[in-house]
Design an enzyme around this catalytic site. Structure first.
Site, short mmCIF file in Angstrom:
data_model
loop_
_atom_site.label_atom_id
_atom_site.label_comp_id
_atom_site.label_asym_id
_atom_site.label_seq_id
_atom_site.Cartn_x
_atom_site.Cartn_y
_atom_site.Cartn_z
N PRO A 11 0.81 -1.22 0.00
CA PRO A 11 0.00 0.00 0.00
C PRO A 11 0.85 1.28 0.00
O PRO A 11 1.90 1.32 0.63
CB PRO A 11 -0.80 -0.11 1.30
CG PRO A 11 -0.02 -1.03 2.17
CD PRO A 11 0.62 -2.02 1.22
N ASN A 12 0.33 2.25 -0.72
CA ASN A 12 0.91 3.60 -0.82
C ASN A 12 2.18 3.68 -1.65
O ASN A 12 2.67 4.78 -1.89
CB ASN A 12 1.16 4.21 0.58
CG ASN A 12 -0.13 4.37 1.35
OD1 ASN A 12 -1.08 4.97 0.84
ND2 ASN A 12 -0.20 3.82 2.55
N ARG A 19 4.98 11.00 -2.40
CA ARG A 19 4.79 10.73 -0.99
C ARG A 19 6.09 10.95 -0.21
O ARG A 19 7.09 10.29 -0.47
CB ARG A 19 4.38 9.26 -0.90
CG ARG A 19 4.36 8.67 0.44
CD ARG A 19 4.26 7.16 0.34
NE ARG A 19 4.04 6.63 1.66
CZ ARG A 19 4.34 5.42 2.05
NH1 ARG A 19 4.84 4.56 1.19
NH2 ARG A 19 4.12 5.04 3.28
N TYR A 24 11.23 8.75 1.06
CA TYR A 24 11.15 7.69 0.05
C TYR A 24 11.79 8.04 -1.29
O TYR A 24 11.83 7.21 -2.18
CB TYR A 24 9.69 7.29 -0.16
CG TYR A 24 9.06 6.72 1.10
CD1 TYR A 24 9.54 5.53 1.64
CD2 TYR A 24 8.02 7.37 1.75
CE1 TYR A 24 9.00 5.01 2.79
CE2 TYR A 24 7.45 6.85 2.91
CZ TYR A 24 7.95 5.67 3.43
OH TYR A 24 7.41 5.14 4.57
N ASN A 76 8.05 -5.55 -0.86
CA ASN A 76 7.96 -4.41 0.04
C ASN A 76 6.48 -4.32 0.40
O ASN A 76 5.68 -3.78 -0.37
CB ASN A 76 8.44 -3.13 -0.64
CG ASN A 76 8.38 -1.95 0.32
OD1 ASN A 76 7.84 -2.04 1.42
ND2 ASN A 76 8.94 -0.83 -0.10
N ALA A 79 3.18 -0.72 4.87
CA ALA A 79 2.70 -0.76 6.26
C ALA A 79 2.20 -2.14 6.68
O ALA A 79 2.23 -2.48 7.87
CB ALA A 79 1.60 0.28 6.45
N GLU A 100 12.65 -9.56 1.79
CA GLU A 100 11.86 -8.41 2.26
C GLU A 100 12.69 -7.15 2.03
O GLU A 100 13.86 -7.10 2.43
CB GLU A 100 11.57 -8.60 3.75
CG GLU A 100 10.89 -7.40 4.39
CD GLU A 100 10.70 -7.58 5.90
OE1 GLU A 100 10.80 -8.73 6.41
OE2 GLU A 100 10.46 -6.56 6.57
N HIS A 102 12.78 -2.68 2.03
CA HIS A 102 12.19 -1.38 2.38
C HIS A 102 13.09 -0.29 1.83
O HIS A 102 14.32 -0.41 1.88
CB HIS A 102 12.07 -1.23 3.90
CG HIS A 102 11.22 -2.29 4.51
ND1 HIS A 102 9.85 -2.25 4.43
CD2 HIS A 102 11.54 -3.44 5.15
CE1 HIS A 102 9.36 -3.34 5.02
NE2 HIS A 102 10.37 -4.07 5.46
N LEU A 103 12.45 0.75 1.34
CA LEU A 103 13.21 1.90 0.85
C LEU A 103 13.89 2.61 2.02
O LEU A 103 15.06 2.99 1.94
CB LEU A 103 12.25 2.88 0.14
CG LEU A 103 11.64 2.33 -1.14
CD1 LEU A 103 10.30 3.01 -1.42
CD2 LEU A 103 12.59 2.54 -2.31
N ARG A 109 13.24 4.52 12.41
CA ARG A 109 11.99 5.29 12.41
C ARG A 109 11.15 4.94 13.64
O ARG A 109 11.67 4.47 14.64
CB ARG A 109 11.26 5.04 11.07
CG ARG A 109 12.11 5.48 9.86
CD ARG A 109 11.40 5.26 8.56
NE ARG A 109 10.18 6.07 8.48
CZ ARG A 109 9.23 5.88 7.56
NH1 ARG A 109 9.37 4.93 6.65
NH2 ARG A 109 8.16 6.65 7.56
N ARG A 113 7.42 0.57 13.44
CA ARG A 113 7.98 0.05 12.18
C ARG A 113 9.12 -0.95 12.44
O ARG A 113 9.69 -1.50 11.50
CB ARG A 113 8.50 1.19 11.30
CG ARG A 113 7.42 2.13 10.85
CD ARG A 113 7.97 3.16 9.86
NE ARG A 113 7.13 4.33 9.86
CZ ARG A 113 6.02 4.47 9.13
NH1 ARG A 113 5.62 3.51 8.32
NH2 ARG A 113 5.29 5.57 9.20
C1 DQA Z 1 8.28 1.04 3.78
C2 DQA Z 1 8.36 1.28 5.29
C3 DQA Z 1 7.01 1.05 5.94
O1 DQA Z 1 7.10 1.25 7.34
C4 DQA Z 1 6.01 2.03 5.38
O2 DQA Z 1 4.73 1.80 5.94
C5 DQA Z 1 5.95 1.99 3.90
C6 DQA Z 1 7.19 1.88 3.14
C7 DQA Z 1 9.60 1.38 3.07
O3 DQA Z 1 9.75 0.99 1.93
O4 DQA Z 1 10.45 2.06 3.64
O5 DQA Z 1 4.90 2.14 3.29
O6 DQA Z 1 8.00 -0.34 3.57
#
Ligand code: DQA
Length: 152
Positions: A11-12, A19, A24, A76, A79, A100, A102-103, A109, A113
């Site tokens: 998501p997102n 964003r 990011y 990725n 959330a 797994e 993450h950017l 953080r 998270r």
């Molecule tokens: C994320 C980190 C997550 O905590 C966050 O909710 C994201 C992006 C990252 O790529 O850093 O949506 O997965």
């Protein structure tokens, strides 16, 4: 057999570039996907990408990876990383290795998270390198044996 990689964005991540660019980066999801496709081709691997905002859509797509020829996943989960037993169960169900990514450096953080429902099932976890988190995952997979090499 070539590696066939499914990259799953949660998501997102469709909002990349717009964003919170200070966290990011400015790359859009399309640009990221295109650069990953180019890298995968140069490493002689096939790559498919998928993004969804809904947990159920992500679960359904992960389940399909069991029968569509996918050899590795790079995920990725956004959330949902921190909340989703359903995505964890889907990854456990398909019997395919995954990385797994993450950017951002999730450990630098907010405390919510810091926990991932996926990490203990993953072959590796890469966080904080921006787009290079995904690229590092592809380079790693390129060095893993395919089924044919494993039985040779
Ligand atoms: C994320 C980190 C997550 O905590 C966050 O909710 C994201 C992006 C990252 O790529 O850093 O949506 O997965």
């Amino acid at each position: 057999m070539l590696h066939r990689i499914l990259v799953v964005h949660g998501p997102n991540l469709n909002m990349l570039g717009l964003r919170e660019p200070e966290i990011y980066g400015s790359l859009t999801l399309d640009e990221l996907n295109r650069s990953l496709e180019t890298l995968a081709r140069s490493l002689n691997m096939a790559l498919t990408t998928f993004q969804a905002n809904g947990e159920g859509e992500l679960v359904t797509r992960i389940q399909q990876a069991r029968s569509d020829g996918t050899t590795w996943l790079v995920i990725n989960a956004g959330a949902y990383t921190h909340t989703s037993v359903a995505i964890r169960d889907a990854l456990a169900a398909i019997d395919r290795p995954f990385i797994e990514v993450h950017l951002s450096n999730v450990h630098a953080r907010e405390p919510f998270r810091h926990h991932s429902y996926l990490s203990d099932l993953a072959r590796g976890v890469i966080a904080g390198l921006g787009a290079m988190s995904y690229e590092a995952a592809l380079h790693f997979i390129a060095r893993q044996p395919t089924d044919l090499e494993a039985v040779a």
